[in-house]
Design a protein around this motif. Structure first.
Motif, PDB file in Angstrom:
ATOM      1  N   SER A  60      56.343 -13.978   1.918  1.00 33.62           N
ATOM      2  CA  SER A  60      55.463 -14.828   1.109  1.00 33.62           C
ATOM      3  C   SER A  60      54.063 -14.880   1.715  1.00 33.62           C
ATOM      4  CB  SER A  60      56.042 -16.233   0.909  1.00 33.62           C
ATOM      5  OG  SER A  60      56.198 -16.903   2.126  1.00 33.62           O
ATOM      6  N   ASN A  61      53.959 -14.927   3.035  1.00 28.76           N
ATOM      7  CA  ASN A  61      52.637 -14.920   3.668  1.00 28.76           C
ATOM      8  C   ASN A  61      51.935 -13.574   3.493  1.00 28.76           C
ATOM      9  OD1 ASN A  61      52.699 -17.580   4.414  1.00 28.76           O
ATOM     10  ND2 ASN A  61      53.338 -17.191   6.509  1.00 28.76           N
ATOM     11  N   LEU A  62      52.697 -12.493   3.428  1.00 29.89           N
ATOM     12  CA  LEU A  62      52.118 -11.176   3.147  1.00 29.89           C
ATOM     13  C   LEU A  62      51.453 -11.188   1.767  1.00 29.89           C
ATOM     14  CD1 LEU A  62      51.756  -8.112   3.754  1.00 29.89           C
ATOM     15  CD2 LEU A  62      54.018  -7.779   2.740  1.00 29.89           C
ATOM     16  N   LEU A  63      52.134 -11.757   0.786  1.00 25.75           N
ATOM     17  CA  LEU A  63      51.539 -11.857  -0.555  1.00 25.75           C
ATOM     18  C   LEU A  63      50.342 -12.807  -0.559  1.00 25.75           C
ATOM     19  CD1 LEU A  63      54.566 -11.798  -3.003  1.00 25.75           C
ATOM     20  CD2 LEU A  63      53.296  -9.906  -1.990  1.00 25.75           C
ATOM     21  N   ALA A  64      50.461 -13.909   0.171  1.00 29.73           N
ATOM     22  CA  ALA A  64      49.338 -14.851   0.260  1.00 29.73           C
ATOM     23  C   ALA A  64      48.114 -14.168   0.843  1.00 29.73           C
ATOM     24  CB  ALA A  64      49.725 -16.064   1.108  1.00 29.73           C
ATOM     25  N   ASP A  65      48.298 -13.403   1.899  1.00 25.39           N
ATOM     26  CA  ASP A  65      47.171 -12.711   2.525  1.00 25.39           C
ATOM     27  C   ASP A  65      46.510 -11.724   1.562  1.00 25.39           C
ATOM     28  OD1 ASP A  65      47.681 -14.160   4.829  1.00 25.39           O
ATOM     29  OD2 ASP A  65      48.713 -12.509   5.848  1.00 25.39           O
ATOM     30  N   ASN A  66      47.313 -11.040   0.767  1.00 27.89           N
ATOM     31  CA  ASN A  66      46.763 -10.102  -0.216  1.00 27.89           C
ATOM     32  C   ASN A  66      46.022 -10.840  -1.327  1.00 27.89           C
ATOM     33  OD1 ASN A  66      47.571  -7.025   0.099  1.00 27.89           O
ATOM     34  ND2 ASN A  66      49.159  -8.278   1.028  1.00 27.89           N
ATOM     35  N   PHE A  67      46.579 -11.972  -1.768  1.00 29.31           N
ATOM     36  CA  PHE A  67      45.898 -12.800  -2.761  1.00 29.31           C
ATOM     37  C   PHE A  67      44.542 -13.257  -2.213  1.00 29.31           C
ATOM     38  CE2 PHE A  67      44.697 -17.038  -4.093  1.00 29.31           C
ATOM     39  CZ  PHE A  67      44.633 -16.900  -5.471  1.00 29.31           C
ATOM     40  N   ILE A  68      44.537 -13.747  -0.986  1.00 31.36           N
ATOM     41  CA  ILE A  68      43.307 -14.237  -0.353  1.00 31.36           C
ATOM     42  C   ILE A  68      42.263 -13.130  -0.274  1.00 31.36           C
ATOM     43  CG2 ILE A  68      42.341 -15.039   1.849  1.00 31.36           C
ATOM     44  CD1 ILE A  68      45.051 -16.626   2.181  1.00 31.36           C
ATOM     45  N   LYS A  69      42.692 -11.945   0.140  1.00 32.65           N
ATOM     46  CA  LYS A  69      41.751 -10.818   0.235  1.00 32.65           C
ATOM     47  C   LYS A  69      41.103 -10.549  -1.123  1.00 32.65           C
ATOM     48  CE  LYS A  69      41.425  -5.971   1.567  1.00 32.65           C
ATOM     49  NZ  LYS A  69      42.153  -4.755   1.928  1.00 32.65           N
ATOM     50  N   GLY A  70      41.901 -10.504  -2.177  1.00 28.36           N
ATOM     51  CA  GLY A  70      41.355 -10.261  -3.507  1.00 28.36           C
ATOM     52  C   GLY A  70      40.424 -11.375  -3.962  1.00 28.36           C
ATOM     53  N   ALA A  71      40.819 -12.618  -3.730  1.00 29.32           N
ATOM     54  CA  ALA A  71      39.999 -13.763  -4.149  1.00 29.32           C
ATOM     55  C   ALA A  71      38.673 -13.794  -3.398  1.00 29.32           C
ATOM     56  CB  ALA A  71      40.772 -15.062  -3.939  1.00 29.32           C
ATOM     57  N   GLU A  72      38.706 -13.500  -2.098  1.00 29.42           N
ATOM     58  CA  GLU A  72      37.454 -13.483  -1.321  1.00 29.42           C
ATOM     59  C   GLU A  72      36.549 -12.339  -1.774  1.00 29.42           C
ATOM     60  OE1 GLU A  72      38.776 -15.708   2.810  1.00 29.42           O
ATOM     61  OE2 GLU A  72      38.926 -13.521   2.738  1.00 29.42           O
ATOM     62  N   LYS A 123      50.097  -5.545  -4.056  1.00 27.04           N
ATOM     63  CA  LYS A 123      49.009  -5.117  -4.937  1.00 27.04           C
ATOM     64  C   LYS A 123      48.820  -6.115  -6.076  1.00 27.04           C
ATOM     65  CE  LYS A 123      47.372  -1.343  -7.783  1.00 27.04           C
ATOM     66  NZ  LYS A 123      47.674  -0.069  -8.419  1.00 27.04           N
ATOM     67  N   LYS A 124      49.915  -6.604  -6.631  1.00 26.90           N
ATOM     68  CA  LYS A 124      49.825  -7.595  -7.719  1.00 26.90           C
ATOM     69  C   LYS A 124      49.152  -8.878  -7.220  1.00 26.90           C
ATOM     70  CE  LYS A 124      53.761  -6.026 -10.425  1.00 26.90           C
ATOM     71  NZ  LYS A 124      55.091  -6.321 -10.958  1.00 26.90           N
ATOM     72  N   ALA A 125      49.499  -9.309  -6.011  1.00 25.79           N
ATOM     73  CA  ALA A 125      48.881 -10.523  -5.449  1.00 25.79           C
ATOM     74  C   ALA A 125      47.386 -10.312  -5.218  1.00 25.79           C
ATOM     75  CB  ALA A 125      49.586 -10.919  -4.155  1.00 25.79           C
ATOM     76  N   TYR A 126      47.029  -9.151  -4.682  1.00 23.29           N
ATOM     77  CA  TYR A 126      45.612  -8.814  -4.469  1.00 23.29           C
ATOM     78  C   TYR A 126      44.859  -8.820  -5.797  1.00 23.29           C
ATOM     79  CZ  TYR A 126      41.488  -5.924  -3.846  1.00 23.29           C
ATOM     80  OH  TYR A 126      40.210  -5.458  -3.866  1.00 23.29           O
ATOM     81  N   GLU A 127      45.407  -8.149  -6.797  1.00 24.85           N
ATOM     82  CA  GLU A 127      44.751  -8.071  -8.097  1.00 24.85           C
ATOM     83  C   GLU A 127      44.647  -9.442  -8.765  1.00 24.85           C
ATOM     84  OE1 GLU A 127      47.054  -5.035 -10.075  1.00 24.85           O
ATOM     85  OE2 GLU A 127      45.966  -3.413  -9.048  1.00 24.85           O
ATOM     86  N   PHE A 128      45.653 -10.260  -8.572  1.00 23.88           N
ATOM     87  CA  PHE A 128      45.621 -11.605  -9.123  1.00 23.88           C
ATOM     88  C   PHE A 128      44.457 -12.383  -8.518  1.00 23.88           C
ATOM     89  CE2 PHE A 128      47.915 -15.945  -9.229  1.00 23.88           C
ATOM     90  CZ  PHE A 128      47.317 -16.296 -10.419  1.00 23.88           C
ATOM     91  N   GLY A 129      44.338 -12.351  -7.187  1.00 24.53           N
ATOM     92  CA  GLY A 129      43.216 -13.026  -6.514  1.00 24.53           C
ATOM     93  C   GLY A 129      41.882 -12.468  -6.964  1.00 24.53           C
ATOM     94  N   LYS A 130      41.796 -11.179  -7.102  1.00 24.90           N
ATOM     95  CA  LYS A 130      40.552 -10.515  -7.500  1.00 24.90           C
ATOM     96  C   LYS A 130      40.174 -10.857  -8.943  1.00 24.90           C
ATOM     97  CE  LYS A 130      37.677  -6.924  -6.570  1.00 24.90           C
ATOM     98  NZ  LYS A 130      36.726  -6.877  -5.509  1.00 24.90           N
ATOM     99  N   SER A 131      41.174 -11.156  -9.783  1.00 19.95           N
ATOM    100  CA  SER A 131      40.919 -11.409 -11.208  1.00 19.95           C
ATOM    101  C   SER A 131      40.396 -12.809 -11.504  1.00 19.95           C
ATOM    102  CB  SER A 131      42.195 -11.187 -12.013  1.00 19.95           C
ATOM    103  OG  SER A 131      43.130 -12.257 -11.795  1.00 19.95           O
ATOM    104  N   LEU A 132      40.450 -13.693 -10.542  1.00 16.06           N
ATOM    105  CA  LEU A 132      40.038 -15.078 -10.797  1.00 16.06           C
ATOM    106  C   LEU A 132      38.532 -15.207 -10.930  1.00 16.06           C
ATOM    107  CD1 LEU A 132      42.428 -16.859  -8.298  1.00 16.06           C
ATOM    108  CD2 LEU A 132      42.666 -16.741 -10.773  1.00 16.06           C
TER     109      LEU A 132
END
Length: 177
Positions: free
Chosen positions: A16-28, A168-177
């Motif tokens: 779960s933290n791996l996905l969180a980190d990818n989400f954070i990277k995309g959002a930032e 990748k899905k978590a990263y893209e989700f963060g990036k899409s916001l």
């Protein structure tokens, strides 16, 4: 947008933290300011249910929630991240959410955006039903605006998760916001 990621995994290097980190990277990368609250490794006591706070005031318990309350109330979006433990969120994340009690009115009136990121070893189609029902109830009760979910089916270990589509899905989700 200011995003606070509420992590509930006791396993720092877990799925779960791996996905969180990818989400954070995309959002930032999308220009958002992202902060984290690691509920599993913080000093947070469970809510005692005394309601001394009156649902909007100082809690009688003095711990890390004193700091987290301010961070949460300054945010525009709350991202709930948890491994699925026995078909519900982790106890560590649940303790943090229960402590929302002392900021209840402020959270309800803030109309935060929210998201859910979770992983589970099980890959049955009903795996996340109970967790999603709980999250849906939080969304409704707290007047949150659900922006989406990443449900990592079959992600029991970090190595399983790492080689799945979910980072990748978590990263893209963060990036899409």
């Amino acid at each position: 947008m200011k995003i606070i990621v509420l992590k509930g995994s006791p396993n720092i290097n877990g799925s779960s933290n791996l996905l969180a980190d990818n989400f954070i990277k995309g959002a930032e990368e999308a220009g958002h300011v992202v902060g984290e609250i690691d509920a599993a490794h913080a000093d947070i006591a469970p809510c005692s249910g005394c309601v001394s706070c009156g649902y909007e005031g100082p809690c009688i318990i003095s711990d890390d929630m004193d700091i987290f309350r301010e961070k949460i109330l300054e945010a525009d979006m709350l991202v709930f991240v948890t491994p699925l433990y026995y078909y519900g969120m982790s106890a560590q994340l649940k303790i943090l959410i229960d402590r929302f009690c002392s900021a209840n009115s402020s959270i309800q009136s803030s109309h935060f955006k929210s998201a859910l990121i979770t992983v589970a070893y099980n890959s049955s189609n009903w795996t996340f039903d109970a967790l999603e029902a709980h999250y849906d109830t939080l969304v409704k009760y707290l007047n949150l605006d659900d922006q989406g979910r990443i449900l990592g089916y079959g992600c029991g270990t970090p190595s399983m998760t790492k080689y799945s589509d979910y980072p990748k899905k978590a990263y893209e989700f963060g990036k899409s916001l």
